[in-house]
Design an enzyme around this catalytic site. Structure first.
Site, PDB file in Angstrom:
ATOM      1  N   LYS A   1     -21.892 -20.876  -2.407  1.00 20.60           N
ATOM      2  CA  LYS A   1     -22.827 -20.032  -3.160  1.00 20.60           C
ATOM      3  C   LYS A   1     -22.004 -19.247  -4.176  1.00 20.60           C
ATOM      4  CE  LYS A   1     -26.790 -16.976  -2.709  1.00 20.60           C
ATOM      5  NZ  LYS A   1     -26.418 -15.995  -3.720  1.00 20.60           N
TER       6      LYS A   1
ATOM      7  N   CYS B   1      11.479  11.689  -2.247  1.00 17.80           N
ATOM      8  CA  CYS B   1      12.837  12.216  -2.374  1.00 17.80           C
ATOM      9  C   CYS B   1      12.924  13.486  -3.214  1.00 17.80           C
ATOM     10  CB  CYS B   1      13.759  11.149  -2.969  1.00 17.80           C
ATOM     11  SG  CYS B   1      13.443  10.869  -4.719  1.00 17.80           S
TER      12      CYS B   1
END
Ligand code: IVH
Length: 725
Positions: free
Chosen positions: A132, A467
């Site tokens: 489909k 960091c």
């Protein structure tokens, strides 16, 4: 409500009546967005839910039924913009099997057998199972083998003439072979492949970023396909790559008049294919329900790897004689059913926005979601791509958002559901379709007033969440990046592998698996840690015998003697490839010279432009990076240092440029900066002294003047080529 007393039915409770009005208004609004504007605001699954709720209420309270309810209509509205086409044979809809499990196929088969009056011991029914396709239905009319008309489904009876656009689809034959019948209507789905869709949206984003108004990105491939097919200007449609699959037919010259006798659905598809129409090769004949179930499973498993979206599979009774016997109920055939897969788009709430740091330092905003089942899995995070995407979509924490997960891509937030859409539809006491329409229209105009796109909402952090290094974004770039480089844990593995690769410092024996282990065990946090590894630590790792551990140590020892270009390249500075590393090393001779250079000094290096200069400067401005380099040297990493090379003459020194019009990728400032970095002068007006005019889109009088004076005119590509030559 109007209908209650007319039909002499017990009055429905006020709450139900209100909800029915609300749902009709909502569905009305969303059908308009979907069918007419090709710009839905909610996923299909959400629409289906509202639709079913209305159906349920109308069936519970028949007094509330109304002939103009959205439940009584098949398709969408027909735009006045296109010529109308009355379909020779109506384009019907297809029933959806509600059971999402593979066993849904069993229910369909049971119904078919019952309706055909088959005994329990009668042989299995033969079916065709098809994909489909998730696009839009089109009817192609061929007369005497020539494509004469292409029409959308519209409301099933009347569609829109879109021949001019359909003719641009290369897969659709304009002429059929001689054995095709005099009249043949082919029905099928126009769709857009996922890759084509991604490219289209990429281009759309560039246009929006370049400030072009009236441009938008598309929510999904189906939408983009529908938008392209319903373009008034076929030149635009042509730029949108569309594809087509045939799955059926409308009017066909009857057998008595010499037309084809298909016999079965499968034979019909094979015949269409023989006439040059694309038919999916996933189409399969299935005997009985078990094979349908197997097909549903099999396609479900490979759904993600298909190059286009499907929203389910379709089962059809194969023999056309049986199809005729089964016939239709309301406007749906009894011989076919759509069996869906989990929807690929769903609505949920965005609870927050996190920032993730990728392997190259790219910061990606990620939506934290109220978990939602989409495309077959539960999703609780979805990418927002970058800050610009987020702004474009006007997203804020707390919004209802549409999540899409299609193919094997990461789930993404495709847009938000405007809250006022819901509010606009809460109209109490609106008792006619017209009143609802008006209220929705008012609500819509209020809703459509755009928010200020630069409203201060989510901001990218200034420091990397991993960091703490500065977050940077280069001119013309959409992505924010952590400048932490070697210091940032998120980038560590990548950085180590980059440093260790053969073309950089070349550490033999240090491969990906080992680096993963070293970083995950916390043994290696920064590059210098590599040189501090001992035999015992290495040998303790998985799959690491003492012998191989010693090999790694030997590799590390040998790598300590290197060259400045290799070392510079190995540091993994953005935009510094092997060639640039060599240029920098040659120009400065010594590492300290590179580290301490200003942006201006870096720009003096041949072939180093503003982007590279900025990247190098930022990298060495980070104290962490300087610290890492210091430690590497302390660990014994060395290279021969030389003297700075004399400043080379800049390639465009003495040349005068004039910029005009809009360049495809560079801003005026960027282009100017690049030219100046190469030694050129950039002037404001064209004269005999001008050497080159760089012209973009909508270049005006300056370009004319240049042509008049016979001055060389370059486009952006030409300018870039000149800069890099
Ligand atoms: S058959 C009478 N087959 O799904 C049966 N439809 O309502 C007509 N679709 O919008 C439809 N793939 O465009 C059929 N293999 C397929 C299909 C298919 C997609 C679409 C169709 C329509 C909807 C069915």
């Amino acid at each position: 409500m109007t209908t209650g007393d007319l039909f002499d039915l017990p009055p429905a409770p006020a709450g139900a009546a209100r909800r029915v009005a609300e749902l009709r208004a909502l569905l009305h609004h969303h059908a308009h967005r979907y069918y007419t504007l090709d710009a839905p605001e909610i996923p299909d699954a959400e629409y289906d839910r509202l639709f079913r709720e209305l159906q349920q209420l109308e069936s519970d309270h028949p007094g509330l039924a109304s002939p103009d309810s959205p439940t009584q209509r098949v398709g969408g509205a027909v735009l006045d913009l296109f010529a109308k086409v009355r379909h020779a044979v109506p384009m019907l809809s297809i029933r959806t099997e509600t059971d999402i499990e593979a066993s849904g196929a069993v229910a369909f088969d049971a119904r078919v057998r019952r309706e055909l009056g088959l005994a329990d011991d009668a042989p299995p029914v033969e079916y065709v199972a098809e994909l489909k396709f998730d696009g839009l239905a089109i009817n192609l009319r061929y007369e005497n083998g020539v494509l004469v008309q292409a029409a959308t489904r519209g409301d099933g009876e009347i569609g829109e003439d879109v021949t001019h656009n359909i003719r641009t689809i290369g897969q659709i034959p304009l002429k059929l072979p001689a054995d095709a019948p005099p009249v043949l209507e082919v029905r099928g789905e126009v769709y857009m492949k996922r890759a084509d869709f991604d490219r289209l949206n990429e281009r759309q984003r560039e246009k929006i970023d370049a400030g072009l108004k009236n441009e938008k990105t598309y929510v999904n491939p189906r939408n983009a396909a529908a938008g392209a097919v319903r373009q008034l200007d076929s030149a635009i449609a042509r730029q949108r790559p569309l594809s087509f699959f045939a799955y059926g037919w409308g009017e066909v010259t009857p057998v008595e008049a010499g037309g084809p006798d298909f016999g079965t659905q499968y034979q019909a598809l094979l015949t269409l294919r023989s006439w040059g129409l694309p038919v999916s090769d996933r189409t399969q004949v299935c005997n009985g329900p078990d094979e349908l179930v197997a097909f549903h499973r099999q396609i479900g498993a490979l759904r993600d790897s298909l190059p286009f979206d499907i929203d389910g599979v379709v089962y059809k009774v194969n023999a056309l004689a049986l199809q005729r016997q089964l016939g239709f109920v309301s406007r749906e055939p009894r011989w076919a059913v759509a069996h869906k897969y989990p929807a690929q788009e769903q609505v949920t709430r965005m609870l927050g926005i996190d920032v993730q740091v990728g392997r190259t330092g790219k910061l990606t905003p990620v939506a934290r979601l109220d978990p939602v089942f989409v495309g077959g899995t539960t999703v609780s995070n979805a990418t927002l791509h970058n800050l610009f995407e987020l702004r474009r979509k006007q997203l804020r924490v707390g919004d209802s958002v549409i999540i899409r997960r299609a193919g094997d891509v990461i789930p993404e937030v495709v847009g938000r559901v405007p809250p006022t859409v819901v509010r606009a539809a809460r109209i109490e006491g609106a008792d006619s379709e017209a009143a609802i329409d008006q209220a929705v229209a008012e609500g819509s105009s209020q809703r459509l007033a755009p928010r200020d796109p630069y409203v201060p909402n989510f901001r990218m952090p200034r420091q990397c969440p991993i960091c703490g290094s500065a977050v940077v974004r280069e001119k013309g770039e959409v992505n924010h990046r952590c400048s932490g480089g070697l210091f940032c844990a998120a980038q560590r593995k990548q950085a180590i592998l980059h440093y260790a690769q053969r073309r950089a410092v070349d550490i033999e024996g240090l491969g990906e698996k080992l680096v993963d282990q070293l970083v995950e065990a916390g043994v290696v946090k920064t590059l210098p840690d590599l040189y501090r590894l001992g035999l015992t630590a290495l040998a303790a790792l998985d799959r690491m015998a003492e012998k191989s551990a010693q090999n790694v140590l030997d590799g590390l020892e040998q790598s300590k003697t290197t060259t400045l270009p290799r070392f510079l390249y190995g540091l993994g500075i953005r935009h510094v490839g092997e060639t640039t590393a060599k240029d920098l090393a040659r120009h400065f001779g010594r590492l300290d010279g590179v580290m301490d250079a200003s942006v201006g000094q870096l720009l003096e290096v041949p072939d180093v432009g503003p982007i590279v200069a900025e990247a190098v400067h930022t990298f060495f401005q980070q104290p962490h990076n300087r610290e890492v380099i210091e430690q590497l040297r302390a660990c014994g990493v060395t290279w021969p240092e030389g003297d700075p090379a004399p400043r080379a003459a800049l390639p465009l020194a003495g040349k005068t440029f004039v910029l005009t019009g809009t360049l495809p990728t560079l801003s005026r400032d960027d282009a100017k900066e690049r030219l100046e970095a190469a030694g050129a002068k950039v002037a404001g007006s064209v004269s005999k002294k001008t050497d080159y005019v760089v012209a973009g889109d909508e270049a005006g009088s300056k370009l004319a003047k240049a042509q008049e004076l016979g001055i060389a005119v370059l486009d952006e590509a030409g300018m870039l080529a000149l800069l890099s030559s």
